[in-house]
Design an enzyme around this catalytic site. Structure first.
Site, PDB file in Angstrom:
ATOM      1  N   GLU A 294       0.929  -1.132   0.122  1.00 30.17           N
ATOM      2  CA  GLU A 294       0.183  -0.070   0.000  1.00 30.17           C
ATOM      3  C   GLU A 294       0.866   1.355  -0.153  1.00 30.17           C
ATOM      4  O   GLU A 294       0.396   2.338  -0.386  1.00 30.17           O
ATOM      5  CB  GLU A 294      -0.963  -0.020   1.248  1.00 30.17           C
ATOM      6  CG  GLU A 294      -2.151  -1.095   1.154  1.00 30.17           C
ATOM      7  CD  GLU A 294      -3.149  -0.745   2.081  1.00 30.17           C
ATOM      8  OE1 GLU A 294      -3.147   0.080   2.915  1.00 30.17           O
ATOM      9  OE2 GLU A 294      -3.942  -1.607   1.986  1.00 30.17           O
ATOM     10  N   HIS A 323       9.346 -26.053   0.692  1.00 34.03           N
ATOM     11  CA  HIS A 323       8.657 -27.112   0.034  1.00 34.03           C
ATOM     12  C   HIS A 323       7.435 -26.742  -0.813  1.00 34.03           C
ATOM     13  O   HIS A 323       6.736 -27.451  -1.130  1.00 34.03           O
ATOM     14  CB  HIS A 323       8.290 -28.053   1.168  1.00 34.03           C
ATOM     15  CG  HIS A 323       9.534 -28.447   1.853  1.00 34.03           C
ATOM     16  ND1 HIS A 323      10.329 -29.634   1.559  1.00 34.03           N
ATOM     17  CD2 HIS A 323      10.067 -28.063   3.040  1.00 34.03           C
ATOM     18  CE1 HIS A 323      11.312 -29.906   2.304  1.00 34.03           C
ATOM     19  NE2 HIS A 323      11.249 -28.691   3.348  1.00 34.03           N
ATOM     20  N   LYS A 436     -13.064   0.790  -1.531  1.00 31.10           N
ATOM     21  CA  LYS A 436     -13.907   1.099  -0.275  1.00 31.10           C
ATOM     22  C   LYS A 436     -15.389   2.066  -0.815  1.00 31.10           C
ATOM     23  O   LYS A 436     -16.348   1.611  -0.410  1.00 31.10           O
ATOM     24  CB  LYS A 436     -13.358   1.999   0.645  1.00 31.10           C
ATOM     25  CG  LYS A 436     -12.415   1.378   1.595  1.00 31.10           C
ATOM     26  CD  LYS A 436     -11.780   1.972   2.976  1.00 31.10           C
ATOM     27  CE  LYS A 436     -10.742   1.287   3.817  1.00 31.10           C
ATOM     28  NZ  LYS A 436     -10.550   1.986   4.872  1.00 31.10           N
TER      29      LYS A 436
END
Ligand code: PA5
Length: 462
Positions: A294, A323, A436
């Site tokens: 951000e 892994h 938002k």
């Protein structure tokens, strides 16, 4: 103090094509870095600069109020339920996971020294919310609602669900089970908290969500579960002192910021992997991913040029992700800079018993799990370097409050310096705000009618 080792990002070790001539670059950027550090420290107290997070380690008042509240409610609750998302959850999550005894929520009350369990509801998956609520005794749960903007839909929706349930269970007394952390003016939550009479902690002005871990946003949950927040602020203060040094040769945040910036812009390392070799630090990776993404992912630079910059952060944990991810990191595109975090001294030494001596696993017997995780970290670093893949290593002497304060604060300063090198606004988040606002429009919030109409049209065409 924390240490930074960048040898395996140097051209001497991994070759000219992928490595940097670090000493030369430090000298090239010496004046730029000096200017950036001096300027950040000069601007930090000015309103509107969003640099107040640089002062949080010194905020004795917040520490006092947080400790006072924590001691007032000590023994009253079995659970702390944090409602918040992004910067309002990740810092607290990272620090509590690192510092509390492992599997804290599964321990008995005695094993937790009478401190409560802690849950972070940092999403709005209806099944997980319901699942969690079905196991919590709400009468014994303190709900900490955290939102800087005071309006974030996810957090407000969680709060509404919880407020309703608490009121049904506790009647008028429900207010004693809610504590709010928010901005002093902005947003709806502060007004509601005043009307309802909730205990409220204020997030200082000019502290963005992802830089708020050392405000009441993070400190309150930490104190409520019994963590020593003075130890944490001591770590921040000592690191802050060290990072005030304007000489890049003495400043690890500046060194790592410059290495990341040059690896991205000169060597095509567009991805930044955060890989602590410790499960207790796994949420530090999540926190770093938000901080880095951000802060540095921006469309425009400070001069208004369209730049679309920002290295993509990736979370990882050693040895587990050896892994799953390391095959790609060794042999896939050479486009990553890998940050290892190493822990010098674990709290425990776990011996591997000397059994199966005459089998293929006999070599493990008599060693420790500590030897094994360290050997794996060394082996991975060397393999990556054999493939000319750059890595840097941050070493923590131990996992404790002091070094967690140092680590997170150092990464914050590193991010701020990197933002200056990219010449972008590190502290805004227009991309987050846009999503938002679209959500508010879709959910019918008043004032967002035009956006809702435009959105419906756009959605109909895709
Ligand atoms: O860093 C940020 O500003 C964001 O990621 C916020 O932390 C996140 O969106 C939550 O916002 P708020 O604390 O306002 O609810």
């Amino acid at each position: 103090m924390l240490e930074l080792n960048y040898r395996n990002a140097d051209a001497v070790v991994i070759g000219e094509e992928n490595g940097l001539n670090i000493e030369e670059e430090f000298n090239n950027y010496k004046d730029t870095i000096t200017h950036i550090i001096a300027d950040l420290n000069k601007r930090k107290d000015k309103p509107g600069q969003w640099l107040q997070w640089m002062n949080l380690g010194y905020s004795e008042e917040t520490v006092w109020y947080v400790k006072e509240f924590a001691s007032m409610v000590e023994g009253r609750f079995d659970n702390i339920l944090v409602l918040g998302i992004g910067g309002s959850a990740l810092g607290g999550l990272a620090v509590t996971e690192a510092l509390l005894k492992p599997y804290w929520n599964l321990l008995t009350k005695e094993e937790r020294n009478n401190f409560p369990r802690i849950f972070f509801l940092d999403n709005i998956d209806p099944d997980s919310i319901n699942g969690l609520l079905s196991i919590l005794d709400l009468k014994k749960t303190l709900v900490n609602v955290i939102t800087k903007s005071g309006s974030t839909a996810e957090t407000m929706a969680q709060y509404m669900v919880l407020k309703d349930l608490l009121e049904k269970e506790l009647g008028d007394d429900y207010r004693k089970n809610i504590v709010v952390t928010t901005d002093k003016n902005v947003g709806i939550l502060k007004q509601l908290a005043d009307q309802e009479g909730y205990k409220t902690f204020i997030i200082p002005d000019d502290v963005g969500g992802r830089f708020s871990v050392f405000s009441a946003v993070g400190l309150l949950p930490m104190a409520l579960v019994g963590l020593d927040i003075d130890e944490i602020t001591n770590g921040i203060k000592d690191m802050d002192l060290a990072l005030k040094n304007i000489d890049i040769h003495q400043n690890i945040a500046a060194q790592n910021a410059l290495i990341h910036y040059l690896m991205d812009t000169k060597k095509g390392k567009k991805l930044s992997v955060m890989m602590p070799y410790s499960s207790r630090l796994k949420y530090v990776s999540d926190w770093y991913v938000q901080l880095w993404a951000e802060s540095l992912g921006k469309e425009y630079d400070r001069n208004g040029n369209k730049v679309n910059v920002g290295p993509t952060p990736i979370k990882s944990v050693g040895a587990t992700d050896q892994h799953s991810q390391i095959q790609l990191y060794n042999e896939g595109p050479n486009d990553k800079l890998i940050n290892f975090i190493r822990v010098k001294e674990f709290d425990t030494v776990l011996e591997i018993p000397k059994i199966f001596e005459y089998t293929g696993i006999g070599y493990l017997g008599g060693k420790t799990i500590n030897d094994l995780i360290n050997a794996e970290a060394d082996a991975t670093k060397v393999t990556l370097s054999d493939h000319s893949r750059p890595t840097v290593t941050i070493t923590l002497p131990k996992i404790n409050g002091y070094y967690m304060g140092q680590l997170l604060y150092m990464l914050e300063v590193q991010t701020a310096i990197a933002g200056e090198l990219y010449n972008i606004d590190t502290f805004n988040q227009p991309g987050v705000e846009q999503a938002k606002n679209y959500t508010y429009a879709l959910m019918g919030r008043s004032g967002y009618e035009d956006s809702a109409k435009q959105l419906q049209e756009k959605m109909a065409t895709v």
